[in-house]
Scaffold this active site. Sequence first.
Site, PDB file in Angstrom:
ATOM      1  CB  THR A 138      -0.913   0.007   1.241  1.00  0.00           C
ATOM      2  OG1 THR A 138      -1.571   1.265   1.369  1.00  0.00           O
ATOM      3  CG2 THR A 138      -0.091  -0.208   2.517  1.00  0.00           C
ATOM      4  CG  ASP A 139      -1.182   4.933  -0.992  1.00  0.00           C
ATOM      5  OD1 ASP A 139      -1.721   4.286  -0.079  1.00  0.00           O
ATOM      6  OD2 ASP A 139      -1.795   5.779  -1.674  1.00  0.00           O
ATOM      7  CD  GLU A 140      -3.432   3.509   4.446  1.00  0.00           C
ATOM      8  OE1 GLU A 140      -3.306   3.638   5.672  1.00  0.00           O
ATOM      9  OE2 GLU A 140      -4.477   3.088   3.904  1.00  0.00           O
ATOM     10  CE1 TYR A 164      -3.081  -2.644   5.629  1.00  0.00           C
ATOM     11  CE2 TYR A 164      -3.296  -0.303   5.149  1.00  0.00           C
ATOM     12  CZ  TYR A 164      -3.165  -1.613   4.724  1.00  0.00           C
ATOM     13  OH  TYR A 164      -3.120  -1.885   3.385  1.00  0.00           O
TER      14      TYR A 164
END
Length: 359
Positions: A138-140, A164
């Site tokens: 993910t980009d997170e 997360y």
Amino acid sequence: MLTHESPVLVTGGAGFIGSHFVLDWFSTVGTPLVNLDKLTYAGNLRNLLPVADLPGYHFVRGDIRDRELIDRLMNEFSPRAIVHLAAESHVDRSLVGPGEFLDTNIHGTFVLLEAARAYLDKLDSDDRAKFRFLHVSTDEVFGSLKPGDAPFEETFAFRPNSPYAASKAASDLLVRAWGKSYGFPAVVTNCSNNYGPLQFPEKLLPLILNRAIHGEPLPIYGDGLQVRDWLYVGDHAAALRVALEKGVPGQTYNIGGWNEQANLDTVQMLCALLDEFLPNSPHRPHAQLMKFVTDRPGHDRRYAINATKAERELGWRPKETFASGLRKTVRWYLDNQAWVQEVTSGAYREWMETNYGAR
């Protein structure tokens, strides 16, 4: 001997992105695929009914943390690749119960890497050269951008702001370390916010859709000006297929939709589509249902993906604009209310009542 007809092992193939990958695989490639999924609350075999009876499709219910099971599957199916999608993925859930995220996303990835490494040790040099491990992230992991900052590139440092995101960053680093330490043939992708049909209604778009249809308050965190880069899930599935085919081991590819939108604008667009599609709804205009609520802890202000490398090296570009993809998404949910009702019962309803207020 591994060939193009050797199966691909997909973890988490009954989830949102995973089911779209499986459906895309059989509509484009068509070679055998093994789907390993634990079937947690977000996994749904109904998503895969179009391929359930195909001779090349095999479903196995199980946990990526089960090393004995993973070893058995590797020996039984002799996969030519692993596409690793299985993960706990909802930020709100990670804030109230981070342990499961660390256990599944970090330890589960470790177990899978070690099982795959042991499997590779049994292959001859030609087959080892053919094998790929595609790790979907993910980009997170990159944290938050300020207005005017350049979009995330593959070389950006990790600055995760939620349990997360931290668990996914850790799993990304494990995959990188296995590549550097053991020559493990892994490719990593980091995607922006996915949306589209079959998404479990805890994420922003299906959550807002489901509540708006029933005339319930639409929770908007903080001022609603958090910016997200939206990627239609069908485009993401195609990108993963191409990354598996063309991605270079040791490389990371950002997969984004070039669609930055503030959450408030996104919800207003969605409400306008509902007004159009449901002209007789007693809740029109649906935007009147919006309700600003206390922002969640560590809420990233802006995500934006620079997908130039994937376009240049993989030859992939998203097909959907946000307007076209959102229209398809709203239409699908309205046409598939039976699916929504089925997945929004039991544990999901209990979660919603606790975190967003009772219906």
